[in-house]
Design an enzyme around this catalytic site. Structure first.
Site, PDB file in Angstrom:
ATOM      1  N   LEU A  28      28.136  18.850   4.268  1.00 28.05           N
ATOM      2  CA  LEU A  28      28.343  20.036   5.104  1.00 28.05           C
ATOM      3  C   LEU A  28      27.264  20.301   6.096  1.00 28.05           C
ATOM      4  O   LEU A  28      26.159  20.551   5.601  1.00 28.05           O
ATOM      5  CB  LEU A  28      28.570  21.126   4.242  1.00 28.05           C
ATOM      6  CG  LEU A  28      29.562  21.031   3.089  1.00 28.05           C
ATOM      7  CD1 LEU A  28      29.844  22.155   2.262  1.00 28.05           C
ATOM      8  CD2 LEU A  28      30.972  20.426   3.510  1.00 28.05           C
ATOM      9  N   ARG A  35      18.339  31.519  10.694  1.00 31.29           N
ATOM     10  CA  ARG A  35      16.975  32.041  10.395  1.00 31.29           C
ATOM     11  C   ARG A  35      15.821  30.904  10.969  1.00 31.29           C
ATOM     12  O   ARG A  35      14.583  31.347  10.776  1.00 31.29           O
ATOM     13  CB  ARG A  35      16.883  32.035   8.926  1.00 31.29           C
ATOM     14  CG  ARG A  35      17.445  33.360   8.340  1.00 31.29           C
ATOM     15  CD  ARG A  35      16.972  33.733   6.955  1.00 31.29           C
ATOM     16  NE  ARG A  35      17.450  33.214   6.037  1.00 31.29           N
ATOM     17  CZ  ARG A  35      16.856  32.711   4.927  1.00 31.29           C
ATOM     18  NH1 ARG A  35      15.590  33.015   4.607  1.00 31.29           N
ATOM     19  NH2 ARG A  35      17.367  32.088   3.768  1.00 31.29           N
ATOM     20  N   LYS A  42      20.257  23.711  12.932  1.00 32.13           N
ATOM     21  CA  LYS A  42      19.429  23.414  11.820  1.00 32.13           C
ATOM     22  C   LYS A  42      19.099  22.022  11.352  1.00 32.13           C
ATOM     23  O   LYS A  42      18.107  21.649  11.291  1.00 32.13           O
ATOM     24  CB  LYS A  42      19.706  24.496  10.646  1.00 32.13           C
ATOM     25  CG  LYS A  42      18.733  24.108   9.446  1.00 32.13           C
ATOM     26  CD  LYS A  42      19.080  25.467   8.352  1.00 32.13           C
ATOM     27  CE  LYS A  42      20.432  25.322   7.710  1.00 32.13           C
ATOM     28  NZ  LYS A  42      20.684  26.218   6.733  1.00 32.13           N
ATOM     29  N   ARG A 336       1.462   3.895  21.847  1.00 36.69           N
ATOM     30  CA  ARG A 336       2.832   4.351  22.084  1.00 36.69           C
ATOM     31  C   ARG A 336       3.860   3.374  22.014  1.00 36.69           C
ATOM     32  O   ARG A 336       3.599   2.051  22.011  1.00 36.69           O
ATOM     33  CB  ARG A 336       2.535   5.036  23.566  1.00 36.69           C
ATOM     34  CG  ARG A 336       1.516   6.299  23.519  1.00 36.69           C
ATOM     35  CD  ARG A 336       1.607   6.950  25.084  1.00 36.69           C
ATOM     36  NE  ARG A 336       2.655   7.242  25.474  1.00 36.69           N
ATOM     37  CZ  ARG A 336       2.837   7.176  26.865  1.00 36.69           C
ATOM     38  NH1 ARG A 336       1.658   6.975  27.532  1.00 36.69           N
ATOM     39  NH2 ARG A 336       3.914   7.192  27.643  1.00 36.69           N
ATOM     40  N   ALA A 383     -14.801  -1.954  29.140  1.00 33.13           N
ATOM     41  CA  ALA A 383     -14.476  -0.061  28.950  1.00 33.13           C
ATOM     42  C   ALA A 383     -13.881   0.244  30.314  1.00 33.13           C
ATOM     43  O   ALA A 383     -14.593  -0.166  31.520  1.00 33.13           O
ATOM     44  CB  ALA A 383     -15.704   0.196  28.679  1.00 33.13           C
TER      45      ALA A 383
HETATM   46  C1  UD1 Z   1      25.359  28.076  -1.657  1.00 31.05           C
HETATM   47  C2  UD1 Z   1      26.207  27.936  -3.074  1.00 31.05           C
HETATM   48  C3  UD1 Z   1      25.088  28.625  -3.940  1.00 31.05           C
HETATM   49  C4  UD1 Z   1      23.715  27.833  -4.173  1.00 31.05           C
HETATM   50  C5  UD1 Z   1      23.157  27.694  -2.953  1.00 31.05           C
HETATM   51  C6  UD1 Z   1      22.203  26.680  -2.964  1.00 31.05           C
HETATM   52  C7  UD1 Z   1      28.352  28.540  -2.416  1.00 31.05           C
HETATM   53  C8  UD1 Z   1      29.513  29.317  -2.286  1.00 31.05           C
HETATM   54  N1  UD1 Z   1      27.183  28.982  -2.848  1.00 31.05           N
HETATM   55  O1  UD1 Z   1      24.872  29.307  -1.401  1.00 31.05           O
HETATM   56  O2  UD1 Z   1      25.873  28.752  -5.463  1.00 31.05           O
HETATM   57  O3  UD1 Z   1      22.941  28.307  -5.098  1.00 31.05           O
HETATM   58  O4  UD1 Z   1      24.153  27.191  -1.690  1.00 31.05           O
HETATM   59  O5  UD1 Z   1      21.422  26.680  -1.848  1.00 31.05           O
HETATM   60  O6  UD1 Z   1      28.545  27.233  -2.238  1.00 31.05           O
HETATM   61  N2  UD1 Z   1      28.417  25.646   5.303  1.00 31.05           N
HETATM   62  C9  UD1 Z   1      29.408  25.334   6.210  1.00 31.05           C
HETATM   63  N3  UD1 Z   1      30.579  25.830   6.626  1.00 31.05           N
HETATM   64  C10 UD1 Z   1      30.787  27.136   5.798  1.00 31.05           C
HETATM   65  C11 UD1 Z   1      29.799  27.531   5.112  1.00 31.05           C
HETATM   66  C12 UD1 Z   1      28.639  26.920   4.946  1.00 31.05           C
HETATM   67  O7  UD1 Z   1      29.294  24.097   6.688  1.00 31.05           O
HETATM   68  O8  UD1 Z   1      31.774  27.777   6.370  1.00 31.05           O
HETATM   69  C13 UD1 Z   1      27.387  24.805   5.120  1.00 31.05           C
HETATM   70  C14 UD1 Z   1      25.993  25.512   5.395  1.00 31.05           C
HETATM   71  O9  UD1 Z   1      25.676  25.208   6.590  1.00 31.05           O
HETATM   72  C15 UD1 Z   1      24.883  25.064   4.384  1.00 31.05           C
HETATM   73  C16 UD1 Z   1      25.877  25.136   3.135  1.00 31.05           C
HETATM   74  O10 UD1 Z   1      27.285  24.877   3.411  1.00 31.05           O
HETATM   75  O11 UD1 Z   1      24.536  23.829   4.957  1.00 31.05           O
HETATM   76  C17 UD1 Z   1      25.721  26.134   2.211  1.00 31.05           C
HETATM   77  O12 UD1 Z   1      25.923  27.245   2.994  1.00 31.05           O
HETATM   78  P1  UD1 Z   1      25.307  28.529   2.793  1.00 31.05           P
HETATM   79  O13 UD1 Z   1      26.132  29.861   3.335  1.00 31.05           O
HETATM   80  O14 UD1 Z   1      23.847  28.478   3.019  1.00 31.05           O
HETATM   81  O15 UD1 Z   1      25.406  29.042   0.887  1.00 31.05           O
HETATM   82  P2  UD1 Z   1      24.428  29.921   0.146  1.00 31.05           P
HETATM   83  O16 UD1 Z   1      24.922  31.385   0.384  1.00 31.05           O
HETATM   84  O17 UD1 Z   1      23.149  29.377   0.175  1.00 31.05           O
END
Ligand code: UD1
Ligand code: CA
Length: 467
Positions: A28, A35, A42, A336, A383
Site C-alpha cells: 500500500l 506529516r 512520502k 562521481r 597537482a
Molecule cells: C495502521 C493500522 C494499525 C497499525 C498501524 C501501524 C489499520 C486500520 N490500522 O494504522 O492497526 O497499528 O497501521 O503503523 O490498518 N493507506 C492507503 N490507503 C488508505 C489508507 C491507508 O494506501 O485509504 C496506506 C497509507 O499510505 C499507509 C498505510 O496504508 O502507508 C497505513 O495507513 P495509515 O492511515 O497510516 O494507518 P494507521 O492509522 O497508521
C-alpha cells in the site's frame, strides 16, 4: 573479486513450501504522507540511497513472492516510475479515494482474483521489514491460520492498533481511536504487516465495513471476520525497529540509522574493515570487496563497487564509481558517477573524478579535476591538473596515453589527446593534440630582470620616508 555485496538482506534461502505455495504481496503506497511536509510523496523519500517503497519491494522480492501488486494514489506517475524501476513485474493499482487500508488492498482486486495461496499486505512506508519476517508470516498461513499479523511490544503504543489476544489466538485488532481504556493499556501493537490465506482473502476483505471512529474500511477488521467464519488468526512478534513506519522526518532519520547499522554490520561480516563504522554511510547497493579498508567519515552514494584490498581514506565521497583491486582513494577525494579507478591506481587528496576511466597504476595525487577523460596505464597527473571538459554547451573528452606525464597545473582543453609517453610542461594550457613521446609547452616564456627587486624596494623605501 569475491561477491561481497553489502546487502541489508541475507540471500534468500527458500523455506520449505516456497516453491509450491504461490504468494502475492500487496504493497500500500497510496498515502501522501502529509506529516513529511514535502512536495514529494512520502514513499519516495530515500533511506540508504533508495526510495522507501523500493526497500519494501526489495524485501518482498527477497522473501520469494510470485507476484507483487502496488496500490498508489491517483496521478502518481513519480511513484509509478519508481515502482517500475525496482519491480518491473509488479502490477500497479490506483486507489482513487483514501477510504482506509482494507479499501486500499481491494484496489488490487484484480491481482487478488488471479489467486494466490498466501497474500501478504505491507505498507509502503515501512522500509525496515526483513524477508525472513515475511517468510515467518507465510509459514503461519501454511500452518493453517487464515490471518497472521505481525506485532511488536511498543514502548509507546499511542496511535497503534492493539492486538487482543486470548490464549494463543488473536481475537481482534482494536484501533487506538476505537479502543476502551483497558484496551489502550495493551502494549502489543499491530505493525501493519499481515498475511492472509489466499482462499479466504477476498471474502474477508469484502466483509469489512466502515463502522468505526474514523469511518474507514480497516484492514484490521479481517481478524474478527475470520473468527466469525470459524477460521484461525494468529499474531507473531518481531522487533519494533523492523516495523517502524515513516510518517515524518524524525522517523525518516530513525529508519536511516537502523539501515546504516545493518549495512555496516553486513560489510564487516564480509571482511571489510570500517575503522569508525558509525561515521561511514553506505547505500543499499554498495559492494565492498574483501580486505577493503574504509577510514572514518566516508559516504557511499548509490552504485559504488570497491574491489578487494582497495583503501578509501577519510572524508571521501563516492557515487556511481568503481575502485579496482589495490587502488587507494582520498583522503578528501570525490568520485562521481562514471569514475573507474584502475588496479593499484592512486587518487589523492582534493581530487574529483567524473565519468573518467583511469587504467591501472595511474597516479593523480593532488588537487585535480578529471572529467570525461580516459587515462592510460601508469600515467602521472601532476597537482592542479584540470580537464576543461565543458564549453558551456557540450562536454568533450580528454585522452591521455599510457605513461604520459602531465605537468602540474596543466589545463587540458577538451577535446584533446595527449599521446602515450608525452609530457606537458607545468602550467601549460593544452589546446592541441600532443603526439606520443613529445613535450608540449603552452605558456608564456619566463622573463628575468636583474636587480629589479632591489630597485623597487629602494624606490618605495624613499616614498615611505617622505610621507
Ligand atoms: C495502521 C493500522 C494499525 C497499525 C498501524 C501501524 C489499520 C486500520 N490500522 O494504522 O492497526 O497499528 O497501521 O503503523 O490498518 N493507506 C492507503 N490507503 C488508505 C489508507 C491507508 O494506501 O485509504 C496506506 C497509507 O499510505 C499507509 C498505510 O496504508 O502507508 C497505513 O495507513 P495509515 O492511515 O497510516 O494507518 P494507521 O492509522 O497508521
Ligand atoms: Ca501510519
Amino acid at each position: 573479486m569475491s561477491d561481497n555485496r553489502v546487502s541489508s538482506h541475507a540471500p534468500s534461502a527458500a523455506t520449505a513450501g516456497d516453491d509450491v505455495r504461490r504468494a502475492l504481496a500487496v504493497v500500500l503506497a497510496a498515502g501522501e504522507g502529509t506529516r513529511m511536509l514535502s512536495r514529494m510523496p512520502k514513499v519516495l523519500h530515500q533511506v540508504a540511497g533508495r526510495a522507501i517503497v523500493s526497500h519494501v519491494l526489495d524485501a518482498v522480492t527477497h522473501a520469494g513472492v510470485d507476484a507483487v501488486a502496488v496500490v498508489i494514489g491517483p496521478d502518481r506517475e513519480d511513484v509509478e516510475a519508481e515502482v517500475r524501476r525496482t519491480s518491473p513485474q509488479a502490477s500497479l493499482h490506483v486507489q482513487r479515494e483514501r477510504l482506509g487500508t482494507a479499501h486500499a488492498v481491494l484496489a488490487a482486486r484484480e491481482a487478488l482474483e488471479a489467486g494466490a495461496d498466501d497474500v501478504i499486505v505491507l505498507f509502503g512506508d515501512t522500509p525496515l521489514v526483513r524477508p525472513e519476517t515475511i517468510r515467518r508470516l507465510r509459514e503461519a498461513i501454511a500452518a493453517g491460520a487464515a490471518v497472521a499479523v505481525l506485532g511488536f511490544e511498543a514502548r509507546d503504543p499511542t496511535g497503534y492498533g492493539r492486538l487482543l489476544i486470548e490464549g494463543d489466538e488473536l481475537v481482534a485488532i482494536r484501533e487506538h481511536k476505537d479502543a476502551t481504556e483497558a484496551e489502550r493499556a495493551i502494549r502489543l501493537c499491530n505493525g501493519g504487516i499481515m498475511a492472509l490465506d489466499g482462499a479466504h482473502a477476498l471474502a474477508l476483505l469484502d466483509a469489512v465495513d466502515n463502522n468505526n471512529a474514523k469511518g474507514e474500511y480497516y484492514l484490521t477488521e479481517v481478524v474478527e471476520h475470520a473468527r466469525k467464519a470459524g477460521l484461525a488468526a494468529t499474531a507473531l512478534v518481531a522487533d519494533e525497529a523492523e516495523q517502524l513506519g515513516i510518517n515524518d522526518r524524525v522517523q525518516l532519520a530513525e529508519a536511516e540509522a537502523v539501515i546504516q547499522a545493518r549495512l555496516r554490520l553486513a560489510a564487516q561480516r564480509a571482511g571489510v574493515t570500517l575503522v569508525a563504522p558509525e561515521t561511514v554511510f553506505l547505500s543499499f547497493d554498495t559492494v565492498l570487496g574483501r580486505d577493503v579498508v574504509v577510514e572514518p567519515n566516508v559516504v557511499f552514494g548509490p552504485g559504488v563497487v570497491v574491489e578487494d584490498g582497495a583503501v578509501v581514506h577519510a572524508f571521501s565521497h563516492l557515487a556511481g564509481a568503481t575502485v579496482a583491486r589495490g587502488a587507494d582513494v582520498g583522503p578528501f577525494a570525490r568520485l562521481r558517477p562514471g569514475a573507474q579507478i584502475g588496479e593499484r591506481a592512486h587518487v589523492g587528496n582534493f581530487v574529483e573524478i567524473k565519468n573518467a576511466t583511469l587504467a591501472q597504476g595511474v597516479k593523480v595525487g593532488h588537487l585535480t579535476y578529471l572529467g570525461d577523460a580516459d587515462v592510460g596505464a601508469g600515467a602521472n597527473i601532476g597537482a592542479g591538473t584540470i580537464t576543461c571538459n565543458y564549453d558551456g554547451f557540450r562536454k568533450h573528452r580528454t585522452h591521455i596515453g599510457a605513461g604520459a606525464f602531465i605537468g602540474s597545473n596543466t589545463s587540458l582543453v577538451a577535446p584533446v589527446r595527449v599521446g602515450a609517453g608525452a609530457y606537458t610542461g607545468s602550467g601549460s594550457v593544452v589546446t592541441n593534440d600532443v603526439p606520443g613521446d613529445a613535450l608540449a609547452l603552452g605558456r608564456s616564456r619566463q622573463v628575468v630582470k636583474d636587480d629589479w627587486a632591489m630597485r623597487w624596494r629602494k624606490a618605495h623605501a624613499a616614498d615611505k620616508g617622505q610621507s
